[in-house]
Design an enzyme around this catalytic site. Sequence first.
Site, short mmCIF file in Angstrom:
data_model
loop_
_atom_site.label_atom_id
_atom_site.label_comp_id
_atom_site.label_asym_id
_atom_site.label_seq_id
_atom_site.Cartn_x
_atom_site.Cartn_y
_atom_site.Cartn_z
CB SER A 1 -8.32 3.99 2.50
OG SER A 1 -7.46 3.36 3.45
CB SER B 1 -8.80 1.40 5.53
OG SER B 1 -9.44 2.65 5.41
CE LYS C 1 -3.98 2.13 2.34
NZ LYS C 1 -4.97 2.04 3.42
#
Lengths: 95, 481
Positions: free
Chosen positions: B157, B181, B78
Amino acid sequence: MSIDNSTVKKVAKLARIEINEEEETTLIIELNNILGWVDELKQVNTDSVEPMLSVFNESMQMREDKAESNFDNNQILDNSPESNSGFFVVPKVVE
Amino acid sequence: MNDFENLSISSAIEGLANKNFTSLELTEFFIKKIEKNKDLNCFITSTFDKAIEMAKISDQKIKENEARPLEGIPIGMKDLFCTNGVRTTAGSKILENFVPFYESTVSNNLWNSGAIMLGKTNMDEFAMGSANTTSFFGNVKNPLGSKVNKELVPGGSSGGSASAVSSGLCLGSTGSDTGGSIRQPASFCGLVGLKPTYGRCSRFGMIAFASSLDQAGPITKTVEDSALMLQAMVSFDKRDSTSSRQSIPDFSDFKKLSIKGKRIGIPKEYMIDGLNSDIKKIWDSGISWFKSEGAEILEISLPHTKSALPTYYIIAPAEASANLARYDGIRYGFRHNADDLNDLYQKTRGFGFGKEVKRRLMIGTYVLSAGYYDAYYLKALKVRKLISQDFEDSFQKCDLILTPTTPNVAFAIGEKQTNPIEMYLNDVLTVPASLAGLPAISVPSGFNSEKLPIGLQLIGKPFDEISVLAAGAVIEESRGF
């Protein structure tokens, strides 16, 4: 509770965020909605409840008061938008 | 060439050990696949040269019988984790050209375990979003959308991470979870997403959103893979003041743990208005699966559940407004030039941050400002205590809590964009465990009538990831697919 344009201007200034008029209008509506919604917390009885800043409950450890750095100045300045002679450059701050 | 897209991490480790294929073959397969699927927009930055270099080292280690736990396993990182020498943007224009000169502890741990970095995955800007539509680098598509001929969101997210694993562009990926998330995108993409106990994974080098909530975790295809990745990610780190010194178990021990006799709590407050009826059905199936395995099911009450989301939307923006004060256009990141310093700050932040980030910074600044601090921020901290206390009380009676992960399945890109609160409601079932810092997993448990995946969430006691994983495995074995 209601947020008007002077509140939005004030908060934007505190947050150091420039907003245009259109953003200002939208933010007035959105912030009023969101803050109106979180207002329901007022109904929760929190008398004699301790505020909880973190779930972490292990004691923090002391360490030796010794400076440690693995970085050199140039590495750090490489990411800056503008630098000169080993310093960050900002607009003139004194007249 | 082998077809590796349905491979799990555990089977890849086996295949590499048995010399069925090499890490270089695996890595090249995924590089090609990523290039073919650029339209999904899973990656902000690809690191293919680095991946090939790492794969060669891994193959050498395997040859010399020196394989580390994740040797040769290609993953997505990420773009919230700082990677040394590799651009790290947090999905924001303000960090568009930021190249860290240090490595986050979590990514460093993964590389030291032999994992291979294919690239940095797309995400909502500063992890603020539930649909991956707030990224400066464009929205991510959910690969399962093609099943229903719609462009669906992957959740957020960690949307790029989830979409990449779901579409077979990597074997696993990292996520970060502040209010859901990891779990919500995992649920939307039919994957396993684990948020460990707050403090398990170091936050050093992880770009901060809300520091008292942020926690890293893996997104994988299976529960076993989740345990494998988690093992590599966790560590005590003196560079994070809230990194836990709790002993780290062998997470694969979840396989030895029986759920028989365990008490599973079903919180009645999670039966919210607007809970999708297919999801309710799967929740009932989940309950019956645990009954069949000999677990004891009991109804519990978490009375302050309703207050969790408003509490979160005070605390998280408040912490964000402090954390994001560092983006000033001077030391790193985007700068908008101006004649005086104050103007430079305001223009840099006005043009550098996206809409959702600005909205939250405004809320955070407001609730911390003079005259409102007690009414909003302090109040929220007190309610947080009550929410945490609810869980503590419930865990006197039960060992695990079973709930749905999300109130709805993946929705179309463009939906829920007009009213921010509608978007925030996505996280209504994941936020409470975040506020209490508890370990929680989302496991694919079934499908709706359109064959879109539905995840169930298991919440455990602090530092009891093993029970959470063991219960997740029960779902995997019982769900019938």
